[in-house]
Design a protein around this motif. Sequence first.
Motif, PDB file in Angstrom:
ATOM      1  N   ALA A  65       0.810  -1.223   0.000  1.00 26.55           N
ATOM      2  CA  ALA A  65       0.000   0.000   0.000  1.00 26.55           C
ATOM      3  C   ALA A  65       0.841   1.269   0.000  1.00 26.55           C
ATOM      4  N   THR A  66       1.984   1.250   0.668  1.00 24.33           N
ATOM      5  CA  THR A  66       2.790   2.470   0.694  1.00 24.33           C
ATOM      6  C   THR A  66       3.374   2.799  -0.685  1.00 24.33           C
ATOM      7  N   ASN A  67       3.445   1.810  -1.572  1.00 23.56           N
ATOM      8  CA  ASN A  67       3.910   2.112  -2.928  1.00 23.56           C
ATOM      9  C   ASN A  67       2.898   2.958  -3.683  1.00 23.56           C
ATOM     10  N   ILE A  68       1.635   2.893  -3.284  1.00 23.14           N
ATOM     11  CA  ILE A  68       0.630   3.785  -3.862  1.00 23.14           C
ATOM     12  C   ILE A  68       0.981   5.232  -3.523  1.00 23.14           C
ATOM     13  N   LEU A  69       1.508   5.449  -2.316  1.00 23.09           N
ATOM     14  CA  LEU A  69       1.915   6.800  -1.934  1.00 23.09           C
ATOM     15  C   LEU A  69       3.016   7.321  -2.853  1.00 23.09           C
ATOM     16  N   PHE A  70       3.932   6.442  -3.247  1.00 24.33           N
ATOM     17  CA  PHE A  70       4.976   6.853  -4.192  1.00 24.33           C
ATOM     18  C   PHE A  70       4.367   7.217  -5.538  1.00 24.33           C
ATOM     19  N   ALA A  71       3.354   6.476  -5.971  1.00 23.76           N
ATOM     20  CA  ALA A  71       2.680   6.788  -7.237  1.00 23.76           C
ATOM     21  C   ALA A  71       2.011   8.162  -7.153  1.00 23.76           C
ATOM     22  N   ILE A  72       1.387   8.443  -6.023  1.00 20.43           N
ATOM     23  CA  ILE A  72       0.765   9.754  -5.824  1.00 20.43           C
ATOM     24  C   ILE A  72       1.830  10.845  -5.808  1.00 20.43           C
ATOM     25  N   LEU A  73       2.938  10.576  -5.127  1.00 20.54           N
ATOM     26  CA  LEU A  73       4.043  11.540  -5.088  1.00 20.54           C
ATOM     27  C   LEU A  73       4.566  11.835  -6.492  1.00 20.54           C
TER      28      LEU A  73
END
Length: 167
Positions: A65-73
């Motif tokens: 799930a935290t890789n989604i944060l990288f996608a958003i970033l």
Amino acid sequence: IADIVMGVVANLFYSDKGYSLTQIATFSKFWGLIATIFGGLIGGVLSSKYNNYFILLIGAILAAATNILFAILAILEPKSIYLIIVIIADNISAGIASVAFVAFLSSLTNINFTTSQYALFTSFMLFFPKIIGGYSGSIVESVGYFHFFMATTLMGLPVIILFLIFR
């Protein structure tokens, strides 16, 4: 799997987004280390209260799930607050997952062969993600950071499904 493949290009990503080397070092190395330790403490507390299966599942979900944060970033304008939030979230989840993984591997090893078996299991676990991670730069060039990070998120789904099936 998700974090190992993604981690290869993380610092390049920060640099490509326009963050300074000072920001990258401060947020990823200093605050990231503190967040990892904090995640390890959380993982330790959770491991003492819940069974290892539950913590492994939570760690796998958080790591993906935290890789989604990288996608958003990847699609946001570069701001320090965004970077530190993503790094802290990723490192806390990595700390939790690491504690669960060490506890799991420790439960699989024979006391007479702990070192050899632990090394073998760890090497086996890292084998395919490291091979895929070696192509991360080429993948990013082909599809861009957003799609790459979403793909690494999806790489975590088979692990989660396997946990649910084989418990």
